[in-house]
Design a protein around this motif. Sequence first.
Motif, PDB file in Angstrom:
ATOM      1  N   LEU A 174       0.799  -1.330  -0.071  1.00 18.00           N
ATOM      2  CA  LEU A 174      -0.055  -0.016  -0.073  1.00 18.00           C
ATOM      3  C   LEU A 174       0.726   1.305   0.051  1.00 18.00           C
ATOM      4  CD1 LEU A 174      -2.297  -1.362   2.817  1.00 18.00           C
ATOM      5  CD2 LEU A 174      -2.945  -1.008   0.473  1.00 18.00           C
ATOM      6  N   GLY A 175       0.896   2.099  -1.012  1.00 15.61           N
ATOM      7  CA  GLY A 175       1.734   3.252  -1.200  1.00 15.61           C
ATOM      8  C   GLY A 175       3.111   2.600  -1.064  1.00 15.61           C
ATOM      9  N   ASN A 176       3.843   3.328  -0.193  1.00 20.19           N
ATOM     10  CA  ASN A 176       5.105   2.880  -0.161  1.00 20.19           C
ATOM     11  C   ASN A 176       5.732   2.052   1.071  1.00 20.19           C
ATOM     12  OD1 ASN A 176       5.308   4.485   1.890  1.00 20.19           O
ATOM     13  ND2 ASN A 176       6.911   6.031   1.148  1.00 20.19           N
ATOM     14  N   SER A 177       4.221   1.272   1.518  1.00 20.28           N
ATOM     15  CA  SER A 177       4.648   0.577   2.749  1.00 20.28           C
ATOM     16  C   SER A 177       4.099  -0.825   2.220  1.00 20.28           C
ATOM     17  CB  SER A 177       3.665   1.239   3.927  1.00 20.28           C
ATOM     18  OG  SER A 177       2.467   1.243   3.581  1.00 20.28           O
ATOM     19  N   VAL A 178       4.375  -1.832   3.337  1.00 16.96           N
ATOM     20  CA  VAL A 178       3.989  -3.190   3.356  1.00 16.96           C
ATOM     21  C   VAL A 178       3.192  -3.494   4.636  1.00 16.96           C
ATOM     22  CG1 VAL A 178       4.906  -5.393   3.318  1.00 16.96           C
ATOM     23  CG2 VAL A 178       5.970  -3.733   1.904  1.00 16.96           C
ATOM     24  N   LEU A 179       2.221  -4.138   4.481  1.00 19.69           N
ATOM     25  CA  LEU A 179       1.314  -4.581   5.695  1.00 19.69           C
ATOM     26  C   LEU A 179       1.484  -6.107   5.726  1.00 19.69           C
ATOM     27  CD1 LEU A 179      -0.235  -3.835   8.150  1.00 19.69           C
ATOM     28  CD2 LEU A 179      -2.475  -4.024   6.675  1.00 19.69           C
ATOM     29  N   ASN A 180       2.110  -6.573   6.673  1.00 19.47           N
ATOM     30  CA  ASN A 180       2.285  -8.145   6.864  1.00 19.47           C
ATOM     31  C   ASN A 180       2.287  -8.369   8.364  1.00 19.47           C
ATOM     32  OD1 ASN A 180       5.035  -7.752   7.748  1.00 19.47           O
ATOM     33  ND2 ASN A 180       5.864  -7.789   5.658  1.00 19.47           N
ATOM     34  N   ARG A 181       2.537  -9.640   8.922  1.00 21.67           N
ATOM     35  CA  ARG A 181       2.607 -10.180  10.153  1.00 21.67           C
ATOM     36  C   ARG A 181       3.814  -9.384  10.827  1.00 21.67           C
ATOM     37  NH1 ARG A 181       5.625 -15.036  11.204  1.00 21.67           N
ATOM     38  NH2 ARG A 181       6.774 -15.648   9.197  1.00 21.67           N
ATOM     39  N   HIS A 182       5.030  -8.954  10.003  1.00 20.74           N
ATOM     40  CA  HIS A 182       6.113  -8.303  10.731  1.00 20.74           C
ATOM     41  C   HIS A 182       5.628  -6.878  10.892  1.00 20.74           C
ATOM     42  CE1 HIS A 182       8.434 -12.067  10.061  1.00 20.74           C
ATOM     43  NE2 HIS A 182       8.045 -11.929   8.869  1.00 20.74           N
ATOM     44  N   THR A 183       5.048  -6.407  10.244  1.00 16.60           N
ATOM     45  CA  THR A 183       4.976  -4.911  10.358  1.00 16.60           C
ATOM     46  C   THR A 183       3.620  -4.596  10.793  1.00 16.60           C
ATOM     47  OG1 THR A 183       3.599  -4.604   8.058  1.00 16.60           O
ATOM     48  CG2 THR A 183       6.210  -4.406   8.110  1.00 16.60           C
ATOM     49  N   LEU A 184       2.694  -5.479  11.279  1.00 16.31           N
ATOM     50  CA  LEU A 184       1.191  -5.167  11.903  1.00 16.31           C
ATOM     51  C   LEU A 184       1.450  -4.472  13.177  1.00 16.31           C
ATOM     52  CD1 LEU A 184      -0.833  -8.310  11.415  1.00 16.31           C
ATOM     53  CD2 LEU A 184      -1.445  -5.870  10.974  1.00 16.31           C
ATOM     54  N   LYS A 242      -5.085 -11.183  13.305  1.00 17.66           N
ATOM     55  CA  LYS A 242      -4.433 -10.194  14.022  1.00 17.66           C
ATOM     56  C   LYS A 242      -5.159  -8.974  13.264  1.00 17.66           C
ATOM     57  CE  LYS A 242      -0.928 -10.616  16.212  1.00 17.66           C
ATOM     58  NZ  LYS A 242       0.477 -10.638  16.842  1.00 17.66           N
ATOM     59  N   LEU A 243      -5.187  -8.738  12.064  1.00 18.11           N
ATOM     60  CA  LEU A 243      -5.714  -7.638  11.377  1.00 18.11           C
ATOM     61  C   LEU A 243      -7.061  -7.356  11.766  1.00 18.11           C
ATOM     62  CD1 LEU A 243      -5.435  -5.147   9.411  1.00 18.11           C
ATOM     63  CD2 LEU A 243      -6.075  -6.765   7.343  1.00 18.11           C
ATOM     64  N   ALA A 244      -7.917  -8.445  11.710  1.00 17.94           N
ATOM     65  CA  ALA A 244      -9.339  -8.525  12.566  1.00 17.94           C
ATOM     66  C   ALA A 244      -9.299  -8.167  13.849  1.00 17.94           C
ATOM     67  CB  ALA A 244      -9.816  -9.919  12.100  1.00 17.94           C
ATOM     68  N   THR A 245      -8.374  -8.676  14.724  1.00 17.92           N
ATOM     69  CA  THR A 245      -8.532  -8.340  16.174  1.00 17.92           C
ATOM     70  C   THR A 245      -8.150  -6.497  16.281  1.00 17.92           C
ATOM     71  OG1 THR A 245      -7.731 -10.537  16.604  1.00 17.92           O
ATOM     72  CG2 THR A 245      -7.162  -8.459  18.307  1.00 17.92           C
ATOM     73  N   PHE A 246      -7.003  -6.152  15.413  1.00 19.12           N
ATOM     74  CA  PHE A 246      -7.039  -4.781  15.843  1.00 19.12           C
ATOM     75  C   PHE A 246      -8.116  -3.865  14.995  1.00 19.12           C
ATOM     76  CE2 PHE A 246      -2.056  -5.290  15.291  1.00 19.12           C
ATOM     77  CZ  PHE A 246      -2.048  -5.918  16.370  1.00 19.12           C
ATOM     78  N   THR A 247      -8.548  -4.299  14.192  1.00 18.94           N
ATOM     79  CA  THR A 247      -9.623  -3.272  13.329  1.00 18.94           C
ATOM     80  C   THR A 247     -11.049  -3.733  13.946  1.00 18.94           C
ATOM     81  OG1 THR A 247     -10.218  -4.908  11.541  1.00 18.94           O
ATOM     82  CG2 THR A 247      -8.428  -3.264  11.224  1.00 18.94           C
ATOM     83  N   GLN A 248     -11.194  -4.936  14.487  1.00 20.09           N
ATOM     84  CA  GLN A 248     -12.422  -5.124  15.056  1.00 20.09           C
ATOM     85  C   GLN A 248     -13.493  -5.487  13.696  1.00 20.09           C
ATOM     86  OE1 GLN A 248     -13.358  -6.287  18.427  1.00 20.09           O
ATOM     87  NE2 GLN A 248     -11.294  -6.405  18.080  1.00 20.09           N
TER      88      GLN A 248
END
Length: 182
Positions: free
Chosen positions: A76-86, A125-131
């Motif tokens: 996303l943009g200049n970033s990466v969303l994965n289990r390490h960056t969560l 984990k994404l579901a947990t963070f965002t509900q």
Amino acid sequence: MYLRSNRFPPVTKPLLIDPAVEDHQTLMAGLVPGTQAVLLDAKRDGIEQISETLQNYSQLQSIHIIAHGSPGCIYLGNSVLNRHTLPRYQKQLQGWQSALAEDADILLYGCRVAGVTRNASFLEKLATFTQANIAASTSNRQSRARWQLELGSTGGKCYFPVGTDRSCSAKLCCHFGTKHYQ
């Protein structure tokens, strides 16, 4: 960021598109009512941009994110969303809750984001963070003309917010490697 919307009825489902997605103009031109498209800036952090965008909303039914992906990862943009960056984005992702209605969905349209079993922890984990309920693609379906997400907990109640005809769907599927969620 670039915005385009079909605001009648009011926006209930933003469509967030990474600029690296080929032919994103076609998606932005075909919005169904109630959808606002946001083209992310390739030079900025995509999670920050999504967080900024969502500050303008409440009671969203769903958030649709279209970007390139790989197993357990979305770009996303200049970033990466994965289990390490969560963990780095935890506070921002938790902030998304204020924009979402109860039982809202986040749909990740990116090649194989849910493609490997161990990546279920990323989605959980994404579901947990965002509900939110999360759905993502387990495969790269370049030969199919549907935008269906194979893995998730949304109960099949969200629809892709772009009106596409058969030829357009096939073209987009080839570019993005995802299918229409129904």
